[in-house]
Design an enzyme around this catalytic site. Structure first.
Site, PDB file in Angstrom:
ATOM      1  N   LYS A 204      10.030 -16.967  47.998  1.00 19.84           N
ATOM      2  CA  LYS A 204      11.357 -17.081  47.902  1.00 19.84           C
ATOM      3  C   LYS A 204      11.608 -17.293  46.467  1.00 19.84           C
ATOM      4  O   LYS A 204      12.863 -16.668  45.988  1.00 19.84           O
ATOM      5  CB  LYS A 204      11.736 -18.525  48.392  1.00 19.84           C
ATOM      6  CG  LYS A 204      13.062 -19.052  48.236  1.00 19.84           C
ATOM      7  CD  LYS A 204      14.330 -18.225  48.472  1.00 19.84           C
ATOM      8  CE  LYS A 204      15.486 -18.582  47.905  1.00 19.84           C
ATOM      9  NZ  LYS A 204      16.136 -19.947  48.491  1.00 19.84           N
ATOM     10  N   CYS A 258      20.379 -20.831  43.126  1.00 24.27           N
ATOM     11  CA  CYS A 258      19.177 -20.110  43.487  1.00 24.27           C
ATOM     12  C   CYS A 258      18.899 -19.424  41.935  1.00 24.27           C
ATOM     13  O   CYS A 258      17.838 -19.923  41.516  1.00 24.27           O
ATOM     14  CB  CYS A 258      19.292 -19.167  44.368  1.00 24.27           C
ATOM     15  SG  CYS A 258      19.325 -19.856  46.197  1.00 24.27           S
TER      16      CYS A 258
END
Length: 418
Positions: A204, A258
């Site tokens: 991720k 993010c």
């Protein structure tokens, strides 16, 4: 199954709705009492395309209930924020994850599944999450099944991506991976990739770091192009015609939960081995100041010091302003004593200088500065007639139509003279 979903933010709430839609009974848990109040009344607390109808249906059928405290369940999912710590390396702050785990410990029973969807630093599962969960006496892979399944969705298209995207199931053991995968199959039609928790953690972070580094390259090309007085954006568009080239779009900086945060989690874990990642973060973090430098140059000949900013969010067609470069740019402009008016039809919060009407926002303005690529900004014809000077700088290169008498500039050709 009965599912407890801890965290009802931009990821947790849509996830809870999708799971309820799949037929499970979900208890959504959050510590924000005002948010809980609104959700119980059937009012969404985030803007997300297509979410309202399934949310209201889930509340109506009581497939989704809302609470400030967990209860016993078959599955516990944690989707809480993981911001950067305010230290030298900006490492991962796991305080919200730890608090969420502590809140479910009294309710854990043999056979339960626990899923961490929050983005976490490498080896967080092994060193922090699993030991904390096993403090109950339950054993991962034997009497408790634990996995890290990082969310991989794009705000503005979450409902489709939550169901159709490939998902990574990183179990603490092979058995954990298999059992958690069976649960995800009930609401995900995309491929489920089974792996270890550590690989899931790093995967991720790699995904978002790749994008951050690519954007940094584009932003550096913009700076080079302006120095050489060559339109770098047009050059990048030409370069992307090559079948093996994919330069991302430059912009006023990188924001959100993010891209502006996750690369630090890698560099904090291995600082000596990550100079490229750190430099990319430095480049992207420098863009708000760079945009203000361009504004300063253009405002030297302005009839007044009034600037209109279009867009507060970090990307288009959402209401999320977390880590948004637009917020930083507005702060820098105000520090320089510019009179800043703001227009963003997606942000409902009351913010000083924000107008609900585009004409009022642009009245007597010497510059429109576009910082978010909302659909509402694609066509700006007949929207700037009351400006003192018709100059527009589009840092997102997203405007398609504007008045003929507007001087329209992008980050690629901002070197042009008035």
């Amino acid at each position: 199954m009965k599912v407890v979903n801890v965290g009802l933010g931009y990821i947790g709430l849509p996830t809870a709705v999708i799971i309820a839609k799949a037929g499970h009974t979900v208890l959504g848990v959050d510590i924000d009492e005002e948010k809980i109040k609104q959700l119980r009344q059937g009012k969404l607390t985030i803007e997300e395309k297509g979410l309202a109808e399934p949310f209201i249906e889930a509340i109506r059928t009581k497939r989704l209930k809302i609470s400030t405290t967990p209860t016993k369940a078959d599955v516990f999912m944690i989707a809480v924020p993981t911001p950067s710590e305010k230290n030298k390396y900006r490492s991962c702050d796991l305080s919200y994850v730890k608090a969420a785990i502590l809140s479910i410990l009294p309710f854990l029973e043999e056979g339960n599944r626990v899923v961490i969807e929050s983005t976490i630093a490498p080896k967080s599962m092994k060193t922090i999450v699993i030991p904390l969960l096993e403090s109950t006496g339950l054993i991962s892979g034997d009497t408790l099944f634990i996995a890290h399944c990082p969310e991989r969705v794009l705000p503005g298209n979450m409902l489709m991506e939550l169901q159709e995207n490939t998902r990574i199931i990183g179990g603490s053991t092979v058995k954990c991976t298999k059992i958690i995968s069976e649960f995800y199959k009930t609401f995900v039609s995309g491929e489920l990739i089974q792996t270890t928790a550590e690989i899931a953690e790093l995967t991720k972070l790699m995904e978002n770091t790749y994008r951050d580094v690519n954007i940094a390259l584009a932003n550096e090309f913009v700076k080079i192009g302006n120095e050489l007085k060559i339109d770098a954006i047009e050059a990048m568009q030409m370069a992307n015609k090559h079948p093996r080239v994919n330069i991302h779009s430059p912009g006023p900086g990188v924001g959100g939960h993010c891209l502006a945060v996750d690369p630090y989690f890698i560099s904090a874990a291995a600082p000596d081995q990550s100079p490229l990642i750190q430099q990319a973060r430095h480049i992207n973090s420098s863009m708000p100041n760079y945009v203000v430098e361009i504004v300063d140059e253009k405002m030297k000949s302005a009839p007044n010091q009034r600037i209109t900013v279009f867009g507060l969010t970090y990307k288009g067609n959402i209401d999320d302003i977390r880590e948004s470069p637009a917020v930083e740019i507005i702060h820098l402009l105000k520090q320089k004593n510019y009179c800043v008016s703001i227009y963003d039809p997606h942000v409902l919060a009351e913010i000083p200088g924000k107008y609900e009407d585009i004409q009022k926002a642009t009245k007597e303005s010497s510059l429109v500065l576009i910082l978010a690529d909302h659909n509402e900004f694609k066509n700006l014809q007949n929207k700037t007639s009351n400006m003192a000077r018709k100059l527009m700088i589009d840092t997102k290169n997203s405007v398609e139509f504007y008045d003929d008498d507007v001087n329209y500039l992008t980050l690629g050709n901002s070197f042009q003279k008035e």
